[in-house]
Structures are given as structure tokens and as C-alpha cells.
Design a protein around this motif. Structure first.
Motif, PDB file in Angstrom:
ATOM      1  N   ALA A 218      14.100  -8.094   7.239  1.00  0.00           N
ATOM      2  CA  ALA A 218      14.620  -9.344   6.675  1.00  0.00           C
ATOM      3  C   ALA A 218      14.465  -9.372   5.163  1.00  0.00           C
ATOM      4  N   LEU A 219      13.330  -8.870   4.652  1.00  0.00           N
ATOM      5  CA  LEU A 219      13.123  -8.840   3.204  1.00  0.00           C
ATOM      6  C   LEU A 219      14.102  -7.893   2.524  1.00  0.00           C
ATOM      7  N   ALA A 220      14.446  -6.834   3.182  1.00  0.00           N
ATOM      8  CA  ALA A 220      15.433  -5.907   2.608  1.00  0.00           C
ATOM      9  C   ALA A 220      16.796  -6.576   2.472  1.00  0.00           C
ATOM     10  N   LEU A 221      17.146  -7.446   3.425  1.00  0.00           N
ATOM     11  CA  LEU A 221      18.424  -8.154   3.345  1.00  0.00           C
ATOM     12  C   LEU A 221      18.403  -9.235   2.266  1.00  0.00           C
ATOM     13  N   MET A 222      17.229  -9.807   1.971  1.00  0.00           N
ATOM     14  CA  MET A 222      17.118 -10.882   0.993  1.00  0.00           C
ATOM     15  C   MET A 222      16.876 -10.372  -0.424  1.00  0.00           C
ATOM     16  N   HIS A 223      16.780  -9.065  -0.585  1.00  0.00           N
ATOM     17  CA  HIS A 223      16.402  -8.521  -1.879  1.00  0.00           C
ATOM     18  C   HIS A 223      17.381  -8.898  -2.992  1.00  0.00           C
ATOM     19  N   LYS A 224      18.629  -8.997  -2.684  1.00  0.00           N
ATOM     20  CA  LYS A 224      19.627  -9.293  -3.715  1.00  0.00           C
ATOM     21  C   LYS A 224      19.537 -10.734  -4.204  1.00  0.00           C
ATOM     22  N   ASP A 225      19.148 -11.659  -3.340  1.00  0.00           N
ATOM     23  CA  ASP A 225      19.108 -13.075  -3.725  1.00  0.00           C
ATOM     24  C   ASP A 225      17.892 -13.415  -4.591  1.00  0.00           C
ATOM     25  N   ALA A 226      16.718 -12.921  -4.229  1.00  0.00           N
ATOM     26  CA  ALA A 226      15.489 -13.222  -4.989  1.00  0.00           C
ATOM     27  C   ALA A 226      14.663 -11.949  -5.086  1.00  0.00           C
ATOM     28  N   PRO A 227      15.034 -11.077  -5.974  1.00  0.00           N
ATOM     29  CA  PRO A 227      14.360  -9.767  -6.028  1.00  0.00           C
ATOM     30  C   PRO A 227      12.867  -9.856  -6.346  1.00  0.00           C
ATOM     31  N   GLU A 228      12.444 -10.751  -7.241  1.00  0.00           N
ATOM     32  CA  GLU A 228      11.032 -10.818  -7.622  1.00  0.00           C
ATOM     33  C   GLU A 228      10.175 -11.317  -6.458  1.00  0.00           C
ATOM     34  N   GLN A 229      10.610 -12.395  -5.813  1.00  0.00           N
ATOM     35  CA  GLN A 229       9.852 -12.934  -4.699  1.00  0.00           C
ATOM     36  C   GLN A 229       9.833 -11.962  -3.514  1.00  0.00           C
ATOM     37  N   VAL A 230      10.949 -11.346  -3.284  1.00  0.00           N
ATOM     38  CA  VAL A 230      11.018 -10.383  -2.179  1.00  0.00           C
ATOM     39  C   VAL A 230      10.103  -9.200  -2.441  1.00  0.00           C
ATOM     40  N   SER A 231      10.035  -8.799  -3.713  1.00  0.00           N
ATOM     41  CA  SER A 231       9.156  -7.671  -4.063  1.00  0.00           C
ATOM     42  C   SER A 231       7.700  -8.018  -3.803  1.00  0.00           C
ATOM     43  N   LEU A 232       7.278  -9.241  -4.175  1.00  0.00           N
ATOM     44  CA  LEU A 232       5.904  -9.661  -3.915  1.00  0.00           C
ATOM     45  C   LEU A 232       5.627  -9.769  -2.416  1.00  0.00           C
ATOM     46  N   MET A 233       6.584 -10.323  -1.687  1.00  0.00           N
ATOM     47  CA  MET A 233       6.412 -10.436  -0.239  1.00  0.00           C
ATOM     48  C   MET A 233       6.367  -9.059   0.424  1.00  0.00           C
ATOM     49  N   SER A 234       7.146  -8.132  -0.098  1.00  0.00           N
ATOM     50  CA  SER A 234       7.130  -6.772   0.452  1.00  0.00           C
ATOM     51  C   SER A 234       5.767  -6.116   0.241  1.00  0.00           C
ATOM     52  N   GLU A 235       5.185  -6.383  -0.928  1.00  0.00           N
ATOM     53  CA  GLU A 235       3.852  -5.841  -1.173  1.00  0.00           C
ATOM     54  C   GLU A 235       2.831  -6.420  -0.197  1.00  0.00           C
ATOM     55  N   ASP A 236       2.952  -7.733   0.105  1.00  0.00           N
ATOM     56  CA  ASP A 236       2.047  -8.341   1.080  1.00  0.00           C
ATOM     57  C   ASP A 236       2.216  -7.723   2.459  1.00  0.00           C
ATOM     58  N   VAL A 237       3.456  -7.505   2.855  1.00  0.00           N
ATOM     59  CA  VAL A 237       3.714  -6.885   4.157  1.00  0.00           C
ATOM     60  C   VAL A 237       3.158  -5.470   4.196  1.00  0.00           C
ATOM     61  N   GLN A 238       3.352  -4.725   3.115  1.00  0.00           N
ATOM     62  CA  GLN A 238       2.826  -3.360   3.059  1.00  0.00           C
ATOM     63  C   GLN A 238       1.300  -3.357   3.119  1.00  0.00           C
ATOM     64  N   GLU A 239       0.698  -4.360   2.469  1.00  0.00           N
ATOM     65  CA  GLU A 239      -0.756  -4.461   2.509  1.00  0.00           C
ATOM     66  C   GLU A 239      -1.244  -4.746   3.919  1.00  0.00           C
ATOM     67  N   MET A 240      -0.531  -5.576   4.645  1.00  0.00           N
ATOM     68  CA  MET A 240      -0.897  -5.852   6.041  1.00  0.00           C
ATOM     69  C   MET A 240      -0.763  -4.595   6.892  1.00  0.00           C
ATOM     70  N   GLU A 241       0.265  -3.812   6.630  1.00  0.00           N
ATOM     71  CA  GLU A 241       0.426  -2.554   7.378  1.00  0.00           C
ATOM     72  C   GLU A 241      -0.734  -1.596   7.120  1.00  0.00           C
ATOM     73  N   ILE A 242      -1.153  -1.519   5.857  1.00  0.00           N
ATOM     74  CA  ILE A 242      -2.273  -0.639   5.522  1.00  0.00           C
ATOM     75  C   ILE A 242      -3.551  -1.121   6.210  1.00  0.00           C
ATOM     76  N   LEU A 243      -3.747  -2.445   6.208  1.00  0.00           N
ATOM     77  CA  LEU A 243      -4.933  -2.997   6.868  1.00  0.00           C
ATOM     78  C   LEU A 243      -4.915  -2.680   8.359  1.00  0.00           C
ATOM     79  N   ILE A 244      -3.762  -2.818   8.991  1.00  0.00           N
ATOM     80  CA  ILE A 244      -3.658  -2.513  10.417  1.00  0.00           C
ATOM     81  C   ILE A 244      -3.938  -1.041  10.670  1.00  0.00           C
ATOM     82  N   ASP A 245      -3.402  -0.178   9.815  1.00  0.00           N
ATOM     83  CA  ASP A 245      -3.654   1.256   9.976  1.00  0.00           C
ATOM     84  C   ASP A 245      -5.135   1.579   9.845  1.00  0.00           C
ATOM     85  N   GLU A 246      -5.812   0.944   8.870  1.00  0.00           N
ATOM     86  CA  GLU A 246      -7.228   1.187   8.686  1.00  0.00           C
ATOM     87  C   GLU A 246      -8.042   0.692   9.889  1.00  0.00           C
ATOM     88  N   MET A 247      -7.694  -0.488  10.381  1.00  0.00           N
ATOM     89  CA  MET A 247      -8.401  -1.026  11.545  1.00  0.00           C
ATOM     90  C   MET A 247      -8.190  -0.148  12.768  1.00  0.00           C
TER      91      MET A 247
END
Length: 411
Positions: A218-247
């Protein structure tokens, strides 16, 4: 504990009394016999006592004396008055037979006779059999206790290996039967907790990854409308993925000890591989020291590589400009050193950094990264291999991690 002490005391007390009484009975009736000469002399003394009616004359060959001339014990005097023959012994252990005439005043003594021979061998044989019998009786008491203790050892070893299917059968006659039953109940609860942890890991793996994947799409589809916010949200999602992998990695590590496969491999080659990977992702200066060209050890290669990777990433994360990597081998022990020129770690908190989810920063941020599991994974893997980790101060004042691995190696 009181039941255990009381039962042990009763078993030992009753066993010692029974063995002593039995040994005495055997000694008196089947082992100990007076010498033939002494027995014959007693028969002669009784016959003489019955045949002599008057006190012997002064020229008689019999040795006579007055009853009061000897300091008799009350029991001996009582035996003499009852007409019995009393046996006494000289300093040379010679036997002397004494009986009282019918006048109740004159004593007649026969002897001295040869010393009484001691039955040494039968005496010690009876003692040996008595101790063996006591050991057998104690063995019967200890057998249920030993059986329960071995079952407790088996249960703890199975839990340590991650085996959850455990069952024991406490003995009713054991002094620790209640303790064994309670321990079995506790072991079942621990096994259930470990089983629930496995199910939780699987749930995290499947249930959380799916919505995260949808969020990323969904964030990839919204990237064109709000690139800065989507970029920050993508970083949060990536951080959650890393946390899940570590756990997931740490949770799998908890249950992977019984699946370890120790094989021979070149430790120096693995060290160079991890060093090349680090050079591709960092701009810091790396100081490497290793005097050996080859070192073959027997260990779990993948997990040892994970130890190196976590330590090098930690040094790259917290170091400013320099990273130090070294390896030594002395007296069957591999020593791996990884240091940096960062802020370092205070002595008071060095032991805590190896605990799960422990971080030295008061608040976590994206620049520092990490979830407090990397060093916990390192410590667990090293412990599996029988080693340990410690933290020192590096040559630049930062932190230096030292891993000691006691392994069989060939240079």
C-alpha cells in the motif's frame, strides 16, 4: 527433609541393633569355644568340689586360701556362694579356676592354665559380614531415593535439550516422593511454556508478516502522492520487520541447541569471509591481526559466523573511525577480539548487555538502531560451545569484546 532424616535414622538404628545382636548370638553359639584344656579343667574342678567334703590339709597339693583374702567382685562372690566355678586370668592371660568348699570359707584354686587362644579370623569375618549386611540394608533404603534422583536428572537434561515430552514415575517408598511429584508438575508447566513459545514464534512468523507485506504494498502505491510521509512510514515498517526477524532468530536459537552439528572447518578462513563482508558496508579503518594462516576447529560453523557478524556489526555501529579485529590461539582455546573507538561500556553494566532486550541508551532511536538481542545471541551461542564472553576497554578507549572458545584445534 524431616521425613528423610527420620527414616534414615530409623533404618541405621534398627540395622545396627539387629546386626550386633545377631553377631553376638553367632559368636557365642557357633564360633567362640573355650580351649579343650580349660573345659576339661572346669569339669575336674566341679568333680573335685563335689568329692572333697572337708577343707584340704596343709600338706595337700591343692592351693587353698580364705575367701576374704581376695577382693572379689560382687558378681564373682555371688557365683562362688552359689557353688559355681569362677574363672580369672593372670597378667600373662593364664586361666585360674576357683571354687568354694562346703564350709563357705575355704577357696580352692586350680591352675594356672595356658592362655586362651583368640579366634581372630572368625572374629573379623563376622565383622566384615556385619558391615556388608548393613550396606545391603542401606542399599534397599537408598534404591528408591536414587531412582527418583536419577529421574530428576533425566527430566532436567531433557528440558535443557528442548525435549518437551517428559514423564517420570515417582516411587511410593522414596523419602522424597513428594518432592519428585512436585518437580514433575513443575517440569510439565515448563514444558507447556516452551511449547507455547514455539506456537507464539510460528504465529509471529505467519500472522505479522502478512499484514506488513500488505502495508509495504500500500505504501508503494501511495509513494507518488506523499513521498516524504510514505518514506518515513516505510522506514517504520522496515524497522518492524527487522524486529520480527531478530525476535524469531532469538526464539529459534532457544530451541536449536539439540540440533547443533559440530564439524571441522577453517576458523581463519571464516574470519576473512566476515572481514570482507564488513569492508563492503563500512568506511571505517579496520585493523586486523592474525598470525595464523590456518586453524581447523570443530564447532557449528553457521553459528560461529553469526557471532562474528553480530560483533562486527556492533563495532561498526558504535565505532567512530576505527574497528579492531584479532584472533589468537593458545593451549586449545581460541580468542576472538573485536573492538572499536566508540563511547565504550562502563564496568558496572558490562554483564547486563548480554541479556535479551537490554540496551544502554535510555531511549531507542533509528540512528542508533538495534533491539538488544544481538549480544544476547552471541552470548548464547558461545555458551553452547563451552566458552564465555567478556568486555574490556579497547586501545582507543571504546569497547572491546573478547570471546573465549575452548575447542580442539589443529594449526
Amino acid at each position: 527433609m524431616i521425613r528423610l532424616l527420620v527414616s534414615l535414622y530409623l533404618v541405621v538404628f534398627i540395622s545396627i541393633i539387629a546386626i550386633n545382636q545377631g553377631s553376638e548370638l553367632i559368636w557365642q553359639h557357633w564360633v567362640y569355644q573355650a580351649p579343650d584344656e580349660l573345659r576339661h579343667a572346669k569339669q575336674v574342678a566341679k568333680s573335685l568340689q563335689a568329692s572333697v567334703t572337708d577343707a584340704p590339709s596343709s600338706n595337700s597339693s591343692l592351693n587353698t586360701l580364705h575367701v576374704d583374702e581376695v577382693a572379689w567382685l560382687p558378681e564373682q562372690r555371688s557365683q562362688l556362694l552359689q557353688g559355681e566355678v569362677v574363672t580369672t586370668y593372670t597378667e600373662q592371660n593364664h586361666a585360674v579356676l576357683t571354687f568354694l568348699m562346703k564350709d563357705k570359707q575355704t577357696l580352692v584354686q586350680l591352675g594356672p592354665f595356658m592362655p586362651v587362644e583368640q579366634a581372630v579370623l572368625p572374629k573379623y569375618l563376622i565383622k566384615l559380614c556385619s558391615f556388608l549386611l548393613l550396606a545391603v540394608l542401606l542399599m534397599f533404603w537408598l534404591r528408591p531415593l536414587w531412582r527418583d534422583l536419577m529421574q530428576l536428572k533425566y527430566v532436567t537434561s531433557q528440558l535443557a535439550k528442548g525435549q518437551l515430552d517428559i514423564s517420570i514415575a515417582p516411587s511410593r517408598f522414596s523419602a522424597i516422593a513428594n518432592l519428585t511429584s512436585q518437580f514433575h508438575t513443575m517440569a510439565k508447566k515448563v514444558a507447556n511454556l516452551m511449547s507455547n513459545q514455539k506456537h507464539l514464534v510460528n504465529a509471529v512468523s505467519h500472522e505479522l508478516r502478512t499484514p506488513l507485506a500488505r502495508l509495504k504494498f500500500a505504501l508503494a502505491l501511495m509513494h507518488k502522492d506523499a513521498p516524504e510521509q510514505v518514506s518515513l512510514m516505510s522506514e517504520d515498517v522496515q524497522e518492524m520487520e527487522i524486529l520480527i526477524d531478530e525476535m524469531l532468530s532469538y526464539a529459534r536459537l532457544e530451541m536449536a541447541q539439540n540440533e547443533l552439528q559440530f564439524n571441522a572447518f577453517d576458523f581463519v578462513e571464516l574470519l576473512h569471509e566476515q572481514l570482507e563482508k564488513l569492508k563492503r558496508i563500512t568506511h571505517k579503518q579496520i585493523q586486523f591481526e592474525c598470525q595464523l594462516e590456518q586453524l581447523t576447529i570443530v564447532a557449528e560453523r553457521n553459528y560461529i559466523a553469526r557471532v562474528m557478524q553480530n560483533l562486527l556489526q556492533n563495532a561498526d555501529k558504535y565505532g567512530k573511525e576505527h574497528i579492531y579485529l584479532a584472533m589468537n590461539y593458545e593451549q586449545g582455546q581460541v580468542q576472538l577480539l573485536v573492538g572499536d573507538d566508540g563511547m565504550g561500556i562502563e564496568s558496572a553494566v558490562r554483564e547486563k548487555v548480554f541479556e535479551p532486550f537490554v540496551r544502554l541508551e535510555k531511549s531507542r532511536n533509528k540512528t542508533s538502531g538495534g533491539f538488544g538481542l544481538g549480544l544476547a545471541i552471541v552470548n548464547k551461542i558461545v555458551n553452547w560451545h563451552g566458552g564465555y564472553c567478556e568486555i574490556e576497554t579497547s586501545q582507543w578507549g571504546g569497547a572491546q569484546f573478547v570471546v573465549h572458545l575452548p575447542v580442539k584445534a589443529k594449526t
